[in-house]
Design a protein around this motif. Sequence first.
Motif, PDB file in Angstrom:
ATOM      1  N   ALA A 240       0.850  -1.210   0.000  1.00 57.45           N
ATOM      2  CA  ALA A 240       0.000   0.000   0.000  1.00 57.45           C
ATOM      3  C   ALA A 240       0.881   1.253   0.000  1.00 57.45           C
ATOM      4  O   ALA A 240       0.544   2.264  -0.627  1.00 57.45           O
ATOM      5  N   TRP A 248      -7.255   1.890   4.517  1.00 53.89           N
ATOM      6  CA  TRP A 248      -8.122   1.145   3.609  1.00 53.89           C
ATOM      7  C   TRP A 248      -8.930   2.104   2.750  1.00 53.89           C
ATOM      8  O   TRP A 248      -9.161   1.866   1.568  1.00 53.89           O
ATOM      9  N   LEU A 251      -6.930   3.144  -0.196  1.00 58.86           N
ATOM     10  CA  LEU A 251      -6.801   2.066  -1.183  1.00 58.86           C
ATOM     11  C   LEU A 251      -8.090   1.926  -1.995  1.00 58.86           C
ATOM     12  O   LEU A 251      -8.062   1.791  -3.221  1.00 58.86           O
ATOM     13  N   PHE A 255      -8.475   2.730  -5.954  1.00 63.47           N
ATOM     14  CA  PHE A 255      -8.982   1.699  -6.867  1.00 63.47           C
ATOM     15  C   PHE A 255      -9.990   2.335  -7.831  1.00 63.47           C
ATOM     16  O   PHE A 255      -9.929   2.145  -9.043  1.00 63.47           O
ATOM     17  N   ARG A 292      -4.562  -2.924  -8.804  1.00 62.37           N
ATOM     18  CA  ARG A 292      -6.020  -2.789  -8.749  1.00 62.37           C
ATOM     19  C   ARG A 292      -6.650  -4.166  -8.520  1.00 62.37           C
ATOM     20  O   ARG A 292      -7.576  -4.325  -7.731  1.00 62.37           O
ATOM     21  N   ILE A 295      -6.260  -5.162  -4.904  1.00 60.57           N
ATOM     22  CA  ILE A 295      -7.194  -4.461  -4.009  1.00 60.57           C
ATOM     23  C   ILE A 295      -8.571  -5.145  -4.074  1.00 60.57           C
ATOM     24  O   ILE A 295      -9.194  -5.443  -3.049  1.00 60.57           O
TER      25      ILE A 295
END
Length: 301
Positions: A240, A248, A251, A255, A292, A295
């Motif tokens: 990350a 999170w 992230l 995405f 991506r 994730i």
Amino acid sequence: MKRRAVICTLAGAVAGLAGSAPASAAPSMITHKIPSSGELLPVIGLGTWQTFNVGHKAEERLVLEQVLREFVTLGGSVLDSSPMYGAAEQVAGDLAFKMGIRSKLFIATKVWTYGREAGIRQMEESMDKLRARPIDLMQVHNLQDVHTHLATLRDWKRQGLVRHIGVTHYMAGAHEEVARLIKSEQVDFIQINYSAGEREAEQRLLPLARERGVAVIASRPFVGGDVFRRLRSRPLPPWAADIDCRSWAQLLLKFVVSHPAVTCAIPATGKLEHLRDNMQAGYGRMPDEAQRALIARLVAA
Ligand SMILES: NC(=O)c1ccc[n+]([C@@H]2O[C@H](COP(=O)([O-])OP(=O)(O)OC[C@H]3O[C@@H](n4cnc5c(N)ncnc54)[C@H](OP(=O)(O)O)[C@@H]3O)[C@@H](O)[C@H]2O)c1
């Protein structure tokens, strides 16, 4: 995709030099172009569903005032509301007026009713509540009486009452109808649900929007917030840091906004700490295709 990735990375590298919190002299947030107008929009916006529906209580409004001020300070612009969201339009409009930040905002709202006259009345009320005339983006909420309102909106756009027009829906089941619409009608924007937890739009709608030159606002980037219940207890993957993510939320937002068809995401929050967290997703390096996919896999697990 490659060209945009390079632009994002360059912007990210500059943002990285300034550290995570952009100060006044810091670079601006990464932007994406609205295909129809060429205008640039910062990739992280702000939704108002539930969070801005607070009425007149001073202490509740104070928190939202801080959220909105910080949103603009950290480079945000796109503010999304609807007459369906209770007092949200009024609260957002009052606060933006009080702070004198109208010119920094790209204000989007919706029409959510049946019939031409009712639509016109509702849109007039929205512009009054938001103190936004012209309004930057008027969208037909959940495709309700969509052809009636689009006829009015095309006329309003010609008159300069609205700058952009669009349609929204929040369920994958409606994507087919949205796809049909952007093939047959001229709209500047679609607003649809898209996130690492709801990826249906990747199949057809996002490529089609890109092909037709329609801007995409991604709603529900956190799947309405549910996704945090599962992710909260899990540590962030070590990679990350390679895409400048410290949470999170970052992230999940990266995405969404790294998809080549997506113009911006509009996470909703009524908390200053969450707002600051979310805004950082508009800075730094973006995930590549492999990241991506990782994730999405983590969210699905
Ligand atoms: N049909 C439509 O047109 C339609 C439908 C749905 C949504 N929308 C638009 O899209 C916007 C976003 O969708 P949404 O509000 O449904 O869901 P969302 O943005 O996916 O999730 C919002 C939830 O996430 C939480 N959250 C936000 N930032 C966080 C962070 N950094 N860490 C942990 N939790 C965080 C918020 O709680 P806190 O307040 O506690 O931060 C809130 O409960 C809406 O507000 C609306 O403007 C449009």
